[in-house]
Design an enzyme around this catalytic site. Sequence first.
Site, PDB file in Angstrom:
ATOM      1  N   ARG A   1       0.955  -1.278   0.057  1.00 54.43           N
ATOM      2  CA  ARG A   1      -0.049  -0.123  -0.013  1.00 54.43           C
ATOM      3  C   ARG A   1       0.871   1.299  -0.079  1.00 54.43           C
ATOM      4  NH1 ARG A   1      -4.561   1.975   4.560  1.00 54.43           N
ATOM      5  NH2 ARG A   1      -5.053   3.761   3.750  1.00 54.43           N
TER       6      ARG A   1
ATOM      7  N   CYS B   1     -19.253  -1.604   1.079  1.00 54.84           N
ATOM      8  CA  CYS B   1     -18.353  -0.400   1.406  1.00 54.84           C
ATOM      9  C   CYS B   1     -18.812   0.266   2.840  1.00 54.84           C
ATOM     10  CB  CYS B   1     -18.077   0.304   0.440  1.00 54.84           C
ATOM     11  SG  CYS B   1     -17.191   1.669   0.652  1.00 54.84           S
TER      12      CYS B   1
ATOM     13  N   ASN C   1     -10.765  -3.885  -1.158  1.00 49.45           N
ATOM     14  CA  ASN C   1     -10.603  -3.098  -2.295  1.00 49.45           C
ATOM     15  C   ASN C   1      -9.672  -3.717  -3.319  1.00 49.45           C
ATOM     16  OD1 ASN C   1     -12.238  -1.087  -1.365  1.00 49.45           O
ATOM     17  ND2 ASN C   1     -10.714  -0.432   0.341  1.00 49.45           N
TER      18      ASN C   1
ATOM     19  N   TYR D   1     -14.226  10.487  -1.667  1.00 50.77           N
ATOM     20  CA  TYR D   1     -13.079  10.058  -2.842  1.00 50.77           C
ATOM     21  C   TYR D   1     -13.058  10.888  -4.010  1.00 50.77           C
ATOM     22  CZ  TYR D   1     -12.002   5.821  -0.199  1.00 50.77           C
ATOM     23  OH  TYR D   1     -11.747   5.057   0.783  1.00 50.77           O
TER      24      TYR D   1
ATOM     25  N   HIS E   1     -16.389   4.161  -4.518  1.00 47.95           N
ATOM     26  CA  HIS E   1     -15.490   4.983  -4.174  1.00 47.95           C
ATOM     27  C   HIS E   1     -15.627   6.209  -5.344  1.00 47.95           C
ATOM     28  CE1 HIS E   1     -12.578   2.833  -1.178  1.00 47.95           C
ATOM     29  NE2 HIS E   1     -13.849   2.751  -0.953  1.00 47.95           N
TER      30      HIS E   1
END
Length: 421
Positions: free
Chosen positions: A90, A164, A144, A244, A194
């Site tokens: 990440r 989500c 995700n 987002y 998102h």
Amino acid sequence: MKLAVVGGGSTYTPELIDGFARLRDTLPIEELVLVDPAADRLDLVGGLARRIFAKQDHAGRITTTTDIDAGVADADAVLLQLRVGGQAARNKDETWPLECGCVGQETTGAGGLAKALRTVPVVLDIAERVRRANPDAWIIDFTNPVGIVTRALLQAGHKAVGLCNVAIGFQRKFARLLDVNPSEVHLDHVGLNHLTWELGVRLGGPDGENVLPKLLAEHGDAIADDLRMDRQIVDRLGVVPSYYLRYFYAHDEVVRELGTKPSRAAEVAAMEKELLAMYGDPTLDEKPELLAKRGGAFYSEAAVDLAASLLGNGGSPVQVVNTYNNGTLPFLPDDAVIEVQARVGHDGATPLAVPALDPLYAGLIANVTAYEDLALEAALRGGRDRVFKALLAHPLIGQYEYAEGLTDRLIAHNREHLAWA
């Protein structure tokens, strides 16, 4: 009822456990299996999970295993919350895109594509194991990028619904502002995972009074602050975008900002180290306050509600989920995965009708859906050219020079996770 959580060694799992304990009447779990390849983390999380159940007098049994096949055997539902490559991967997703002047984020843009490429093959392998163990088991995907992963699962014929926490977060926030019970708040929540907008906030049910104008008039500053957007933007839109959307509406500003501070992954990694030390304390028998800063607020409530509905044990009849479009948004293919209000039951999720969308939203949804088509193709079949095309199609990238540079970086940083590289 038996549930399995793949990725059960996550530091966030105690939030899920707390929800299972509190909401036992909605989802009466008899056996819960936490599955994770990281045995050391699993021991710490599993120990705290048992203490939480014990403190709240939950009679369910919690076991842990590193063996996926053993963990999902006879499970009625399997929750997926894994992170291939961990926080280290990440951290890369959030940093190397900045070298090309693009947003570095784990679920959208180039970083989101990298995560999809790492994740889809692993999730599909797990899903096949679930199907062999119990063809009737439901898969609830919280991994995700949820939209792409859920689409991969559905196209492979799995019984899957994506989840989500953005919608339930808005629901709880609006309920506080309106001083009503959250169950009274229903959202006109439309878009992709998102990439969503709250077009209305209704009291009493999907057809109730729309109080969004009142919310924006009386609490616009607080809402805009939470989104980290100017109040003027929210007022001009007249809707509440997901936070987002800031990556799209303020891309260059976000890139400059991200270049001046440590990545979110670095912050989370430090937080996880502290949380794991807490979990090792044999006197701790509740989720620590620090966990609230980890992200994923209200995930446990949303997960319990969805699992209860899918397993025929009650649950809310209408929930925001990720599922096939099937004509709901007529400008998208039927097999696109959208995030909207849906009727949920033991047969799955059926989206509710959505009014015609303003081109301002429909255009971006169509663009990102085209990117997701290409992203899934790259995740399933591999190849540098497919990665390049997906990056070129993404509205946060869209330039040949950027797509070339990002393709090279993506492959270089993810080679160990890409079988074709």
